[in-house]
Structure formats: C-alpha cells, structure tokens
Design a protein around this motif. Structure first.
Motif, short mmCIF file in Angstrom:
data_model
loop_
_atom_site.label_atom_id
_atom_site.label_comp_id
_atom_site.label_asym_id
_atom_site.label_seq_id
_atom_site.Cartn_x
_atom_site.Cartn_y
_atom_site.Cartn_z
N LEU A 94 0.58 -1.34 -0.29
CA LEU A 94 -0.08 -0.15 0.10
C LEU A 94 0.68 1.62 -0.50
O LEU A 94 1.80 1.05 0.85
CB LEU A 94 -1.12 0.33 1.36
N ASP A 95 0.52 2.29 -0.74
CA ASP A 95 1.77 3.11 -1.20
C ASP A 95 1.24 4.17 -0.17
O ASP A 95 0.07 4.88 -0.24
CB ASP A 95 1.88 3.79 -2.66
N ARG A 96 1.62 5.13 1.09
CA ARG A 96 1.11 6.00 1.64
C ARG A 96 1.32 7.32 1.39
O ARG A 96 0.80 7.96 1.78
CB ARG A 96 1.36 5.62 3.34
N GLN A 97 1.55 6.95 -0.31
CA GLN A 97 1.69 8.47 -0.66
C GLN A 97 2.73 9.63 -0.75
O GLN A 97 2.90 10.88 -0.62
CB GLN A 97 0.46 9.47 -0.57
N ASP A 98 3.63 9.41 0.84
CA ASP A 98 4.35 9.79 1.81
C ASP A 98 5.99 9.80 1.80
O ASP A 98 6.55 9.98 2.44
CB ASP A 98 4.19 10.43 3.48
N GLY A 99 6.00 8.59 0.60
CA GLY A 99 7.61 8.26 0.39
C GLY A 99 7.49 6.91 1.18
O GLY A 99 8.41 5.93 1.54
N SER A 100 6.52 6.41 1.92
CA SER A 100 5.98 5.46 2.93
C SER A 100 5.41 4.50 2.76
O SER A 100 4.08 4.94 1.66
CB SER A 100 6.84 5.13 4.68
N PHE A 101 5.72 2.86 2.26
CA PHE A 101 4.48 2.20 1.60
C PHE A 101 3.87 1.84 3.48
O PHE A 101 5.40 0.93 3.77
CB PHE A 101 5.24 1.55 0.70
N LEU A 102 3.11 0.36 3.25
CA LEU A 102 2.74 -0.44 4.34
C LEU A 102 2.42 -1.60 3.82
O LEU A 102 1.88 -1.70 2.61
CB LEU A 102 1.74 0.22 5.00
N VAL A 103 3.05 -2.29 4.21
CA VAL A 103 2.97 -3.92 2.64
C VAL A 103 2.17 -4.93 4.32
O VAL A 103 2.81 -5.19 5.40
CB VAL A 103 4.38 -4.56 3.11
N ARG A 104 1.43 -5.69 3.95
CA ARG A 104 -0.03 -6.43 4.57
C ARG A 104 -0.25 -7.62 4.17
O ARG A 104 0.00 -7.52 2.77
CB ARG A 104 -0.52 -5.68 5.42
N TYR A 105 0.12 -8.56 4.81
CA TYR A 105 -0.33 -9.80 4.09
C TYR A 105 -0.84 -10.63 4.98
O TYR A 105 -0.73 -10.50 6.61
CB TYR A 105 1.37 -10.69 4.11
N ARG A 106 -1.69 -11.48 4.51
CA ARG A 106 -2.25 -12.25 5.16
C ARG A 106 -2.02 -14.09 5.02
O ARG A 106 -2.10 -14.49 3.85
CB ARG A 106 -3.54 -12.37 5.08
#
Length: 508
Positions: A94-106
């Motif tokens: 997930l692109d948080r649009q601020d230079g950081s990304f959240l990666v999630r996995y199930r």
C-alpha cells in the motif's frame, strides 16, 4: 488501493506481483535499495496477527527520505517458504503517498519458516531477504504462547494503558461468585449481556436479553486471543448495547461491566469498539474499511484538498440535525448531509433530500472532517484520524478506549458540544493552514502508532490480565454456559510446536 497484480493459486489465496518504478520519475525522487528502510512487526515470526504488516521508507542515494510517492509499484515484495513449493499468502503493498509504504500479508497456512524479499528493480532493499525462523503460525492456528509475559514481550506491549488503569482503579477486588448472581438480576432483564468465563484458555458464554447478535464480535476476539496466548482464568460480563450501563457513583456498590464505549456519567470498563475490533480481525477479509486500507486512500495532497468541512451520516443525534441545517445555511463552509433518517422525522425543507452513501475514502478529498456523536461516540474517529485531513471533534461525554490520550489542538481541533463555534473553528483552520496541516499529521501519527492491530490485541490482553488479578473467588463455568468453539481449520491445519505452561515452569 494499491493491491498490485496477483498470481493466484486459489482465490483469494494470492501472491502479489508488483511492477517496478514507473520510468520518467525525476532523478531526485529515485529511491536507493541500500539506503531505503524496512521495519515492522510483520518481520518477526513470534508476532502472530490476523494480518501481518511492515513498512518501507523510500530513501534516495544521498540518504534523504522521500516525502512524496516514487510510484505505487516501486517496490516488489515476495514471500516464500523454502520447504513449501506453494505459499498461500496474500500480499498487498500500500502506497501511503508520503514516501513510505505499508506492506500487509495474510497467511492461510503455517510455515516452517518464511523468507520475505523486498526488491527495488531486482535489488534487495535494506537487509532483505528477511528470514522468519519458524514455525510461523497463521491466524487460524490454535497454538497459544503459554506464558503471557513472553507473548507481551514479543508483541512489545506497553507496560500499561492509562484507560485500563483508570477504569479498574474503582475496584479494589472483584468477586465472580457475587457478580454471577447480582449482575443478571440487576441488568439481565432490561439489557443485552454476555457472561463469559475463560477457563484453561477455553471460552464459555451465557447470554441475557433479546438482542445478543453482537456477541459474535466478542466471541471472535476472545477466540483469536486464545489461539495466540494463554489467557488467565477470568470471568466477566460484556454489555452488548450502545450505551454504557453502570451509572452508580464510586461511593456506591459498583458492578464491573465491560463496554465498547464509556461516558463521563458511567463507570463501565471500556474495550476497543466492536467496529475497530472487527476491522482488525477481518482486514483483507470481509471488511472494506480498516486502519491499513485508509492509509493508502488518503485522497489528494493537502494543498489540493477541498477546503470545506465534510460530514455524512444518519440522524442519530440532535446536533447532527443542527449540523445539516448549518451546512444548508453555509454551503461554502460545510458540506453535511443525511444518508438516511431513522430517529427523527425527515423534514426535507429543513434538512434537504437524502443523499447517496459516499465511499469513506472519498471523505479525504476534503481538508476538514467533522466528528460528531451518534447514539454514543462516533466509531469512525480512528479511521478519520488515520487519514490526512484535520478532524474537528465535538466535545462529548462519550469516549472510546483511546480518547483520553488525544490532546485538543495537537491531534484534533475541538468544537463545542452544541457546535456553536464550528464555523469559527473552520475559519481559523482556513486562516492557519500550516497549523491545521500539522494537527492533521499529528492525529495521523497517533492513529498509525496506537490503533493498529498489534495495539488492539495488547489492549485486550492487558485488560483481561489486570482484571483477572482483582478476582477474589475462582472463575467458574456456570450453569447455562456453553463452550464457544474454535473455528475448524480443516483446509490448512497446523501442528503446534510450543511447550506447555507446565513444561515452561519446569524449565524455569
């Protein structure tokens, strides 16, 4: 939402395959694989969550953090298990649009170990591959950590939660035997309650009242917790209604009631709301709104947002009627409208026509979000904070488990209960755009750090742990209680390799 492209084995059991950074991005915004950062609980085998997650911060070749998106498909994430030909893991970056990304996995199965590859143009990022020494248990695996303090250490739970301390400070002791008699007599005929006992890490329940459907949320979090950690033997009552129940003064005999909402006029013991709890359990499942998806859907950049205060909802409080009338009188300042009427008579001449529901993510096209009570506290506040709009929060006698950690003018802009100063506060925000943006970002940081799934699990565990210590009689499986069964995990059963609590004590 940036879900990437999926190479699917058995929908929705997919692995995300993400493209590289789009060509043509300015050189100054190009992240460097060696400099970029990767961290978070999803990189640790011992932190078991319904959806595991970690973060990537894009950093350029000079060591400077990027503050705008380098492209939603910049990073590729692969998760494999060397001992398994197919990994049944659904990944989203997930692109948080601020230079950081959240990666999630199930995870849909348990693995002996996992290798997490984070790649930038086929180069490993930071210390990738990250190796999780197994077994790495999935959400459905019944394999509790036998020692609560060990689980807390793995989860990095805080030493305490101030709201739990406040709520339990009213009780020097708790007598499960007395409560089992008195609470049903006092509340059981007029209210909807669940009487729970956790015994030997199994959950038992008896319900009182007519409307007990909401017990599914409490059942679900208790079952999920007991799959992860051995809970202390504990017996308690949960209020399934909206309104907190214990209205006696602290000088009178209080009955401990667990509720999803507290108020200044009641003494209930507050838990995270059923809404927030379900969103944690069902992220990447049956809910579309959760604390992670919001972070990838915060709308346009601040400067491009509409400088109007926004609200949608139903007519569950008089102040909501006043808000919509205020909006009709000042449409250039407030965009507020009803999606349905239930509690009051719909007078279209006063409140205008009903409007269609708006996607929650579209709220963040607006700089200013109005949070106003419904029947009790408005349970949307965690998600509003997680966006990057500034929240105007009505002064309220109701609160959720985290409200008292929020500070006015730091995390939100306060508004009088009668909304008498709302127009003035919106004008202040318009006149002080930088300050308003700072408040919005502080609220966002709070939500991102305090209201994610790991924090919610910690809160529940610490609450049950602290409450159990107050008990002066043994929790019992009472007459009429039924066992709440763990869901079957026949498709991908797991073998638990943990030692038992007795074996741990013997080792110590």
């Amino acid at each position: 939402m940036s879900a990437g492209r999926y190479s699917c084995l058995l929908l929705p059991l997919c692995v995300s395959v993400l493209a590289h950074r789009q060509p043509g991005a300015p050189a100054a915004s190009v992240p460097a694989a060696d400099n970029s950062l990767v961290w978070g609980p999803g990189l640790e085998a011992n932190i078991v969550l319904p959806v595991r997650f970690f973060y990537i911060q894009a950093v350029d070749g000079s060591g400077k953090n990027l503050t705008t998106s380098p492209g939603e498909k910049t990073f590729e994430v692969k998760i494999v298990s060397p001992s398994e030909p197919f990994t049944r893991i659904w990944i989203q970056v997930l692109d948080r649009q601020d230079g950081s990304f959240l990666v999630r996995y199930r995870m849909y199965a348990t693995y002996t170990d996992l290798h997490i590859h984070v790649l930038l143009q086929d180069k490993h990022v930071a210390k990738s591959p990250f190796i999780l020494k197994g077994p790495v248990y999935h959400e459905g695996c019944l394999c509790p950590q036998p020692v609560g303090s060990v689980w807390e250490a793995h989860m990095r739970c805080p030493q305490s939660f101030a709201q739990i301390d406040r709520d339990l400070s009213l009780y020097t002791t708790v007598d499960p035997d007395l409560n089992a008699q008195e609470i049903p007599q006092r509340f059981g005929q007029r209210q909807s309650l669940c009487h729970y006992t956790v015994k030997d890490n199994k959950v038992y329940v008896k319900t009182f009242g007519e409307h007990v459907g909401f017990r599914i949320f409490m059942d679900a979090i208790l079952l999920s917790l007991t799959r992860k950690v051995r809970l202390p033997d504990v017996e308690f009552f949960v209020n399934l209604g909206d309104w907190p129940l214990e209205k006696r003064k602290p000088t009178e005999k209080l009955h401990p009631i667990f509720s999803w909402c507290g108020s200044n006029n009641t003494r209930d013991i507050v838990m995270p709301t059923y809404d927030l709890t379900e969103s944690v359990l069902e992220t990447m499942g049956r809910v579309s709104l959760d604390m992670m998806s919001v972070q990838a859907n915060t709308g346009p950049p601040w400067a491009e947002k509409n400088a109007t205060a926004f609200w949608r909802g139903r007519d569950s409080r008089q102040e909501r009627l006043e808000l919509v009338k205020l909006s009709r009188a000042h449409p250039d300042v407030i965009d507020a409208a009803f999606t349905n009427f239930f509690f009051f008579k719909h007078d279209e001449s006063l409140y205008g026509p009903l409007v269609k529901h708006v996607s929650f993510f579209d709220f963040f096209k607006y700089k200013y979000q109005i949070n106003i009570d419904g029947t009790v506290a408005a349970y949307r506040l965690p998600y509003l904070l997680a966006g990057d709009s500034v929240v105007f929060k009505q002064d309220s006698g109701y609160y959720e488990h985290f409200y008292k950690e929020l500070r006015p003018w730091e995390h939100y802009i306060p508004v009088r209960a009668d909304l008498g100063d709302l127009l003035e506060k919106i004008q202040w925000a318009r006149d002080h755009d930088d300050e308003a943006k700072t408040i919005a970002l502080a609220g966002q940081r709070f939500a991102r750090s305090q209201l994610m799934g790991d924090s919610i699990f910690c809160y529940y565990f610490k609450l049950f742990e602290a409450y159990a210590k107050l008990q002066v009689t043994e929790p019992k499986i009472r007459k009429g209680m039924e066992l709440v069964e763990q869901p079957a995990d026949d498709l991908f059963p797991c073998a638990c390799h943990r030692t038992t609590a007795k074996e741990v004590k013997d080792e110590l």
